[in-house]
Design an enzyme around this catalytic site. Structure first.
Site, short mmCIF file in Angstrom:
data_model
loop_
_atom_site.label_atom_id
_atom_site.label_comp_id
_atom_site.label_asym_id
_atom_site.label_seq_id
_atom_site.Cartn_x
_atom_site.Cartn_y
_atom_site.Cartn_z
CG PHE A 203 -36.84 -32.18 23.32
CD1 PHE A 203 -37.39 -33.06 24.23
CD2 PHE A 203 -36.18 -32.69 22.22
CE1 PHE A 203 -37.29 -34.43 24.04
CE2 PHE A 203 -36.08 -34.05 22.01
CZ PHE A 203 -36.64 -34.93 22.92
CG ASP B 244 -39.09 -27.72 17.74
OD1 ASP B 244 -40.22 -28.23 17.62
OD2 ASP B 244 -38.08 -28.39 17.99
CE1 TYR C 259 -41.89 -38.04 18.20
CE2 TYR C 259 -40.90 -38.16 16.02
CZ TYR C 259 -40.81 -37.83 17.36
OH TYR C 259 -39.66 -37.29 17.85
CE LYS C 260 -42.56 -35.02 20.44
NZ LYS C 260 -41.52 -33.98 20.45
NE ARG D 267 -44.18 -34.94 28.68
CZ ARG D 267 -43.60 -34.95 27.46
NH1 ARG D 267 -43.13 -33.83 26.95
NH2 ARG D 267 -43.48 -36.07 26.79
C1 LIG Z 1 -40.17 -34.37 20.22
C2 LIG Z 1 -39.22 -33.25 19.96
C3 LIG Z 1 -38.17 -33.39 19.04
C4 LIG Z 1 -37.94 -34.70 18.36
O1 LIG Z 1 -36.81 -34.71 17.56
P1 LIG Z 1 -36.51 -35.99 16.66
O2 LIG Z 1 -35.31 -35.61 15.88
O3 LIG Z 1 -37.71 -36.25 15.80
O4 LIG Z 1 -36.25 -37.15 17.56
C5 LIG Z 1 -37.36 -32.29 18.80
N1 LIG Z 1 -37.58 -31.10 19.44
C6 LIG Z 1 -38.58 -30.93 20.32
C7 LIG Z 1 -38.79 -29.61 20.97
C8 LIG Z 1 -39.42 -32.01 20.62
O5 LIG Z 1 -40.40 -31.86 21.50
#
Ligand SMILES: *Cc1c(COP(=O)(O)O)cnc(C)c1O
Length: 417
Positions: free
Chosen positions: A133, A202, A227-228, A376
């Site tokens: 990501f 992460d 939030y996930k 997805r």
């Molecule tokens: C959803 C997600 C984020 C989100 O980062 P924010 O700073 O909260 O927007 C970061 N890293 C990964 C791998 C994610 O899936």
């Protein structure tokens, strides 16, 4: 009845039967899933807990409206990042005092990478997965630029071999956001440690979706999202983990008053808090932070082994049904076929993935699209049922068989996919 006993053909009746025997089935009633909607996007934004509106009303009307500034003490506002961190800790194999809920994942990662650079002076390389990501990789690039370090991007099978004596840290996402591939936390962490490097993980797509054992794997530092799969609400703060052995030594760079040893002493000089509070910076978004607790409370009541078993069953069923019913329509599985390597999501590639997802959403089946060609589907075990899996594939089969996705309006791109 087990699937094999009926010759591998999945029927809706079989799905309903699985739901009847589901030990986590009652959790669905704790969430608002609008009628007629099949929600397979909890890996992007978790569903709302039914308790959330009353909780927000309480925080706003009573704590803010009624008690005003006294609530920093009386309602526990000031301690919330730590209180919530302690609630979250057992879900990720951490101990109380090692986790704090604050800021966004991106900001938290900046703090940890900066701290890591100080913990391994002289080393220059931070290794990340190239297809990760992007925010993680962007943040690493920012830290590298400021600190004169080097960001090394490698794909999953190349990471272990890329770790060398100049590596200060690996920074790996546990479950890949597009494919759902699980990276081996124990093995990669051990490999990093052998080379004297730190292991940063992460947990955005694993916290609340499957068992995570940070301390069991010897992880040094970690970040994640609420939030996930933790259903904290849109934009709810992220979390960070610092292993006990590093507390005190690890220092984050955004040295605001909330990370001070005595914030209300109003000293002119910064003295870092000796514990996890050093990773705080400034005043927290209390309404959103407080709402995070509602999702965490529910998650804490779920058995992680049952959660993982259900997640595997849902994703297995989905893959089998898509291949059974839509096999001739050009979908290719982008997620690992082996459930042991797969998180709680299933992705397929399809040349017309964007249009297909728009057509599905139009028909009440919500997944998402990730460029260039991935559709997805996330399966949050707390509220997705086997019958939902069946119904979603039924709609997908109809969209494909009828060619409904070819409607030109589905080709227009929206800002958020
Ligand atoms: C959803 C997600 C984020 C989100 O980062 P924010 O700073 O909260 O927007 C970061 N890293 C990964 C791998 C994610 O899936």
């Amino acid at each position: 009845m087990r699937l094999e006993e009926q010759g591998g053909t999945i029927t809706r009746e079989w799905c309903v039967e699985q739901d009847r025997g589901d030990p986590l089935g009652h959790f669905r009633d704790a969430f608002l899933i609008p009628d007629g909607l099949i929600y397979l996007d909890g890996n992007s934004l978790g569903a709302m807990a039914n308790a959330a509106p009353a909780h927000v009303a309480h925080v706003v009307e009573r704590e803010w409206g009624g008690d005003l500034i006294r609530s920093w003490n009386s309602a526990g506002w000031f301690d919330l990042p730590v209180t919530l961190g302690d609630m979250l800790a057992p879900l990720i194999g951490a101990d109380a005092g090692e986790v704090i809920v604050t800021d966004s994942v991106s900001v938290n990662l900046f703090k940890l990478l900066w701290a890591a650079a100080d913990m391994r002076p002289g080393r220059r390389r931070i290794i990340l997965e190239g297809s990760n990501f992007p925010t993680d990789n962007y943040v690493a690039q920012g830290v590298a630029k400021a600190r004169g370090l080097e960001v090394v991007l490698r794909e999953r099978h190349e990471i272990a071999d890329a770790i060398d004596a100049d590596t200060l840290a690996i920074c790996i996402t546990h479950v890949h956001y597009k494919t759902g591939h699980i990276n081996d936390m124990a093995a990669l962490t051990a490999k990093a440690h052998e080379a004297g490097a730190l292991a940063i993980w992460d947990l955005c797509h694993s916290a609340g979706a499957m068992p995570v054992d940070l301390n069991g794997c010897g992880v040094d530092l970690a970040v994640g999202c609420t939030y996930k799969y933790l259903n904290g609400g849109p934009g709810s703060p992220g979390f960070l983990f610092v292993a006990k052995r590093h507390l005190g030594a690890a220092r984050q760079p955004i040295t605001g008053w909330w990370g001070h040893d005595a914030p209300f002493a109003f000293d002119p000089g910064y003295t870092p808090a000796p514990d996890i509070r050093q990773f705080l910076t400034g005043t927290q978004p209390i309404v959103s932070l407080s709402l995070t607790g509602v999702g965490l409370e529910l998650m804490r009541a779920a058995d992680m082994t049952q959660l993982r078993a259900k997640s595997v069953a849902l994703t297995e069923t989905f893959i089998a049904l898509v291949e059974q019913r839509c096999g001739r329509h050009g979908f290719a599985l982008a997620s690992p076929r082996d459930a042991a390597e797969r998180g709680s999501q299933v992705s397929f590639t399809h040349a017309n993935g964007y249009e297909i997802m728009r057509a599905l959403i139009d028909r009440g089946v919500i997944g998402d699209f990730r460029a260039p060609d991935i559709v997805r589907f996330g399966f949050t075990p707390l509220y997705v049922r086997h019958a939902d899996v069946w119904d979603a594939v039924d709609v997908l089969a109809d969209v494909m068989d009828s060619g409904a996705w070819r409607d030109p309006r589905y080709a227009e791109r929206e800002a958020v996919t």
